[in-house]
Each structure stands twice: as structure tokens, then as C-alpha cells.
Design a protein around this motif. Structure first.
Motif, PDB file in Angstrom:
ATOM      1  N   ALA A  32     -16.486 -23.928  -0.657  1.00  0.00           N
ATOM      2  CA  ALA A  32     -16.741 -24.798  -1.419  1.00  0.00           C
ATOM      3  C   ALA A  32     -17.871 -25.002  -2.317  1.00  0.00           C
ATOM      4  O   ALA A  32     -18.151 -25.661  -3.436  1.00  0.00           O
ATOM      5  N   ALA A  33     -18.757 -24.262  -2.513  1.00  0.00           N
ATOM      6  CA  ALA A  33     -19.875 -23.173  -3.435  1.00  0.00           C
ATOM      7  C   ALA A  33     -19.161 -23.107  -4.601  1.00  0.00           C
ATOM      8  O   ALA A  33     -19.697 -23.750  -5.627  1.00  0.00           O
ATOM      9  N   GLN A  34     -17.902 -22.140  -4.546  1.00  0.00           N
ATOM     10  CA  GLN A  34     -17.552 -21.730  -5.577  1.00  0.00           C
ATOM     11  C   GLN A  34     -16.793 -23.186  -6.595  1.00  0.00           C
ATOM     12  O   GLN A  34     -17.183 -23.177  -7.701  1.00  0.00           O
ATOM     13  N   GLY A  35     -16.557 -23.757  -6.184  1.00  0.00           N
ATOM     14  CA  GLY A  35     -15.846 -25.446  -6.825  1.00  0.00           C
ATOM     15  C   GLY A  35     -16.849 -25.950  -6.974  1.00  0.00           C
ATOM     16  O   GLY A  35     -16.474 -26.484  -8.222  1.00  0.00           O
ATOM     17  N   ALA A  36     -18.156 -26.313  -6.665  1.00  0.00           N
ATOM     18  CA  ALA A  36     -19.421 -26.611  -7.390  1.00  0.00           C
ATOM     19  C   ALA A  36     -19.999 -26.384  -7.858  1.00  0.00           C
ATOM     20  O   ALA A  36     -20.540 -26.621  -8.692  1.00  0.00           O
ATOM     21  N   CYS A  37     -19.292 -24.797  -7.958  1.00  0.00           N
ATOM     22  CA  CYS A  37     -19.953 -24.353  -9.436  1.00  0.00           C
ATOM     23  C   CYS A  37     -18.961 -23.169 -10.031  1.00  0.00           C
ATOM     24  O   CYS A  37     -19.512 -22.270 -11.022  1.00  0.00           O
ATOM     25  N   ASP A  38     -18.393 -23.830 -10.494  1.00  0.00           N
ATOM     26  CA  ASP A  38     -16.753 -23.678 -11.281  1.00  0.00           C
ATOM     27  C   ASP A  38     -17.416 -24.205 -12.893  1.00  0.00           C
ATOM     28  O   ASP A  38     -17.484 -23.176 -13.750  1.00  0.00           O
ATOM     29  N   ALA A  68     -16.466 -10.120  -9.671  1.00  0.00           N
ATOM     30  CA  ALA A  68     -17.913 -10.543  -9.811  1.00  0.00           C
ATOM     31  C   ALA A  68     -17.928 -11.583  -8.964  1.00  0.00           C
ATOM     32  O   ALA A  68     -18.863 -12.590  -8.528  1.00  0.00           O
ATOM     33  N   GLY A  69     -16.582 -12.452  -9.352  1.00  0.00           N
ATOM     34  CA  GLY A  69     -17.363 -14.259  -8.500  1.00  0.00           C
ATOM     35  C   GLY A  69     -16.553 -13.662  -7.290  1.00  0.00           C
ATOM     36  O   GLY A  69     -17.670 -13.832  -5.790  1.00  0.00           O
ATOM     37  N   LEU A  70     -15.801 -12.550  -7.142  1.00  0.00           N
ATOM     38  CA  LEU A  70     -15.874 -12.969  -5.114  1.00  0.00           C
ATOM     39  C   LEU A  70     -16.390 -11.272  -4.865  1.00  0.00           C
ATOM     40  O   LEU A  70     -16.726 -12.292  -3.853  1.00  0.00           O
ATOM     41  N   GLN A  71     -17.408 -11.125  -5.928  1.00  0.00           N
ATOM     42  CA  GLN A  71     -18.359 -10.016  -4.702  1.00  0.00           C
ATOM     43  C   GLN A  71     -19.402 -10.940  -4.712  1.00  0.00           C
ATOM     44  O   GLN A  71     -19.973 -11.023  -3.848  1.00  0.00           O
ATOM     45  N   THR A  72     -19.568 -11.899  -5.759  1.00  0.00           N
ATOM     46  CA  THR A  72     -20.934 -13.322  -5.183  1.00  0.00           C
ATOM     47  C   THR A  72     -20.336 -14.425  -3.695  1.00  0.00           C
ATOM     48  O   THR A  72     -20.977 -14.320  -3.344  1.00  0.00           O
ATOM     49  N   ARG A  73     -19.073 -13.779  -3.955  1.00  0.00           N
ATOM     50  CA  ARG A  73     -18.415 -15.387  -2.773  1.00  0.00           C
ATOM     51  C   ARG A  73     -18.536 -14.350  -1.709  1.00  0.00           C
ATOM     52  O   ARG A  73     -18.751 -14.877  -0.444  1.00  0.00           O
ATOM     53  N   ARG A  74     -18.580 -13.168  -1.836  1.00  0.00           N
ATOM     54  CA  ARG A  74     -18.772 -12.210  -0.412  1.00  0.00           C
ATOM     55  C   ARG A  74     -19.848 -12.419  -0.128  1.00  0.00           C
ATOM     56  O   ARG A  74     -20.731 -12.156   1.239  1.00  0.00           O
ATOM     57  N   GLN A  75     -20.823 -12.222  -1.074  1.00  0.00           N
ATOM     58  CA  GLN A  75     -22.095 -11.990  -0.779  1.00  0.00           C
ATOM     59  C   GLN A  75     -22.785 -13.277  -0.499  1.00  0.00           C
ATOM     60  O   GLN A  75     -23.558 -13.134   0.796  1.00  0.00           O
ATOM     61  N   ILE A  76     -21.851 -14.757  -0.620  1.00  0.00           N
ATOM     62  CA  ILE A  76     -22.313 -15.942  -0.097  1.00  0.00           C
ATOM     63  C   ILE A  76     -22.097 -15.897   1.401  1.00  0.00           C
ATOM     64  O   ILE A  76     -22.792 -16.424   1.914  1.00  0.00           O
TER      65      ILE A  76
END
Length: 135
Positions: free
Chosen positions: A74-80, A117-125
Motif C-alpha cells: 500500500a505504501a508503494q502504491g501511495a509513493c508511486d 532498490a524498490g524491492l529492497q525498500t519494500r523489504r525494509q518497510i
């Protein structure tokens, strides 16, 4: 101000700089000042993307019925928008340091780098949500 402790931002930027370090010599028209400006933009956009992800995810940390992966998505969607700006900065940087014949490969690597980098950021979230949840 996300993930700075985890080193994800630093690791991502270092890997992109190292990956293209050898390619930079192929583009003699790019000055050190121009390269530094592009790197600064890349770092700034990545920071904005990560900050957005944290801002969007943190309010839901205590909602234990929401799986951390759903919160991250959901955060990824909001931060597209922030992600797209970061991806454009990566493409600008990667394509600026190679000659014309390497543009297509640089563009492809840039998209791959941004996606990773997006995948790593989602994992960190996801990890951040799990770490902040009450036990």
C-alpha cells in the motif's frame, strides 16, 4: 529518514556508482561537476522515495490485522510518484555516463537497478513494521 541505519541507501548508491564507474570514462563530455549533480539528484530522489514509504507505512504499524507485506505494498502504491521520480533520476544518471552505443543497455540496467532498490525498500518497510509492532 528511513533505513539510513540499515545502509540500504548507501549500498544502493555505492553499487550504482561502482557499476558505472568504469563506464564514466567512456563519456568524456561529462564533467565531474555534472556527474556530482546527477549523483546528488539520484540520492535526493531515493531519499524522498524512502521517506515517503516510511510516512505511508508508519501509521499502520499498530494495525496488527494488516500483514506487513500489505502495508508495504500500500505504501508503494501511495509513493508511486516518488518512485517514478527516483527511477527517472537513475535512468538520467546511467545514460549520462555511457556513450551513445551503450544507451540502450544503460537504460535497461537503470530500470533493473531501480526495481531492485524498490524491492529492497519494500523489504525494509516490512522489517520496520515487524520490528515496531508490539509483541
Amino acid at each position: 529518514m528511513i533505513l539510513r541505519e540499515s545502509g540500504v541507501r548507501t549500498a544502493a548508491l555505492i553499487s550504482s556508482v561502482l557499476l558505472l564507474g568504469g563506464c564514466a570514462a567512456m563519456q568524456p563530455d561529462l564533467t565531474d561537476k555534472q556527474r556530482a549533480k546527477l549523483q546528488g539528484s539520484l540520492q535526493s530522489q531515493f531519499g524522498a522515495y524512502q521517506d515517503c514509504m516510511v510516512a505511508q507505512a508508519d501509521p499502520y504499524v499498530t494495525v496488527t490485522s494488516a500483514p506487513p507485506s500489505d502495508i508495504a505494498e500500500a505504501a508503494q502504491g501511495a509513493c508511486d510518484g516518488a518512485y517514478q521520480a527516483y527511477e527517472k533520476a537513475v535512468v538520467r544518471y546511467f545514460t549520462s555516463v555511457v556513450s551513445g552505443s551503450g544507451q540502450d543497455a544503460a537504460r535497461q540496467r537503470a530500470h533493473e537497478h531501480a526495481a531492485e532498490a524498490g524491492l529492497q525498500t519494500r523489504r525494509q518497510i516490512i522489517k520496520r513494521v515487524l520490528d515496531q509492532r508490539p509483541e
